[in-house]
Design an enzyme around this catalytic site. Structure first.
Site, short mmCIF file in Angstrom:
data_model
loop_
_atom_site.label_atom_id
_atom_site.label_comp_id
_atom_site.label_asym_id
_atom_site.label_seq_id
_atom_site.Cartn_x
_atom_site.Cartn_y
_atom_site.Cartn_z
N HIS A 186 30.11 -6.38 15.54
CA HIS A 186 28.98 -6.06 16.42
C HIS A 186 29.46 -5.95 17.85
O HIS A 186 29.14 -5.00 18.56
CB HIS A 186 27.93 -7.17 16.28
CG HIS A 186 26.70 -6.98 17.11
ND1 HIS A 186 26.68 -7.13 18.47
CD2 HIS A 186 25.42 -6.65 16.75
CE1 HIS A 186 25.45 -6.91 18.93
NE2 HIS A 186 24.67 -6.62 17.90
N GLY A 187 30.21 -6.94 18.32
CA GLY A 187 30.78 -6.92 19.66
C GLY A 187 29.98 -7.67 20.70
O GLY A 187 30.50 -8.00 21.77
N ASP A 188 28.72 -7.95 20.42
CA ASP A 188 27.88 -8.75 21.34
C ASP A 188 26.85 -9.52 20.53
O ASP A 188 25.66 -9.50 20.82
CB ASP A 188 27.20 -7.84 22.37
CG ASP A 188 26.52 -8.63 23.49
OD1 ASP A 188 26.91 -9.79 23.73
OD2 ASP A 188 25.60 -8.08 24.13
N LEU A 189 27.34 -10.20 19.50
CA LEU A 189 26.46 -10.87 18.55
C LEU A 189 26.08 -12.23 19.13
O LEU A 189 26.83 -13.21 19.00
CB LEU A 189 27.16 -11.00 17.20
CG LEU A 189 26.31 -11.15 15.92
CD1 LEU A 189 25.72 -12.53 15.79
CD2 LEU A 189 25.21 -10.10 15.87
#
Length: 296
Positions: A186-189
């Site tokens: 996701h990268g920004d979970l």
């Protein structure tokens, strides 16, 4: 152009593209995807239109300019609804999404004293987001995101201690080189990017899409909810959260903690690049300084 948008431009070897007005692009995609708009909200980065396509409740999201969510529709398509909101249609800079109801944020659980429960939910969402195929080479990697350390050191800015940036850069590089089983993340979970739907349960939204090992995915949640630093920067909270992640995801908690430190420093760097003042009270800085003495 700031923060992660720099990574996208540098990776593609081009200057920022010229984008037509937001209103024109919203109108165009409303027509193209047959959306009847009921409510429209504008943020600093996008226009979000709530509406219907036929009998189906939908959300149309149109980004103002290229940035870290510019290809979020493509990222969501890769996850195919496994732990994430579904993308019905997408092009670069715009996506038509299923509408989650009631859409309440996971942050409320942590803020109301149920942080362990919130962490268990985050771990479950990460588990459900396991991809079924190798990540496309078109997606940005965690190595590329790490370029922010060099940019900051070359900038001459002094808001973040140089020894903290150097330590973050060294550790980030070591972790990148020793990754195992890289996958699309996701990268920004974190808590504000997980919403509740009465039919599907807790669902992730707004992915940035980055390729790395699963231990990397933990970093954003360790520095949230951002308005509660006395919670997330507590060594006891850090240990409890990592224990939950380790039990559910079978990950290496020492690596997750190290990523959490390096990412916190990088997050503070991105804040500087985005024009914000950063000092010791910055949430990312508070987490970095809390983790620093715990590193092995």
């Amino acid at each position: 152009m700031t923060g992660l948008a720099k990574v996208i431009s540098e990776r593609e070897g081009s200057a920022p593209v010229s984008i037509r007005s937001l209103a024109e692009r919203v109108q165009e995609q409303t027509r193209a995807w047959n959306v009847v708009v009921e409510e429209r909200l504008e943020t600093s980065s996008s226009c979000v239109a709530l509406g219907r396509r036929g009998n189906q409740p939908v959300v149309l999201k149109v980004l103002r300019q290229p940035g870290d969510e510019w290809r979020c529709g493509e990222v969501l398509d890769e996850f195919d609804g496994r732990g994430t909101v579904r993308a019905y249609e997408y092009i670069e800079g715009a996506v038509l999404l299923e509408r989650l109801s009631p859409g309440t944020s996971l942050a409320g659980l942590s803020l109301s004293g149920r942080d362990d429960e919130a962490t268990e939910i985050l771990a479950d969402v990460i588990h459900r987001m396991s991809p079924t195929r190798e990540p496309s080479k078109s997606f940005v990697t965690v190595q590329e995101w790490g370029a922010g350390f060099d940019r900051y050191l070359a900038s001459g800015d002094g808001q973040i201690q140089s020894n903290l940036v150097e330590q973050g850069r060294r550790l980030y590089s070591v972790l990148c080189e020793s990754q195992r089983r890289a996958r699309l993340l996701h990268g920004d979970l974190q808590h504000y990017n997980v919403l509740f739907d009465s039919d599907r349960g807790w669902i992730a939204i707004d992915p940035k899409g980055v390729v790395g090992e699963v231990e990397y995915e933990i970093g954003a949640s360790l520095r949230n909810p951002y308005e509660k630093p006395d919670l997330f920067a507590s060594p006891e909270t850090l240990k409890r959260r990592l224990k939950i992640y380790e039990a559910t995801l079978k990950l290496d908690s020492d690596r997750a903690l190290a990523w959490g430190f390096a990412q916190a420093v990088l997050s503070a760097i991105w804040s500087v690049e985005d024009g914000f003042a950063v000092d010791a009270a910055n949430p990312s800085m508070m987490l970095a300084n809390a983790i620093r003495p715990l590193l092995k």
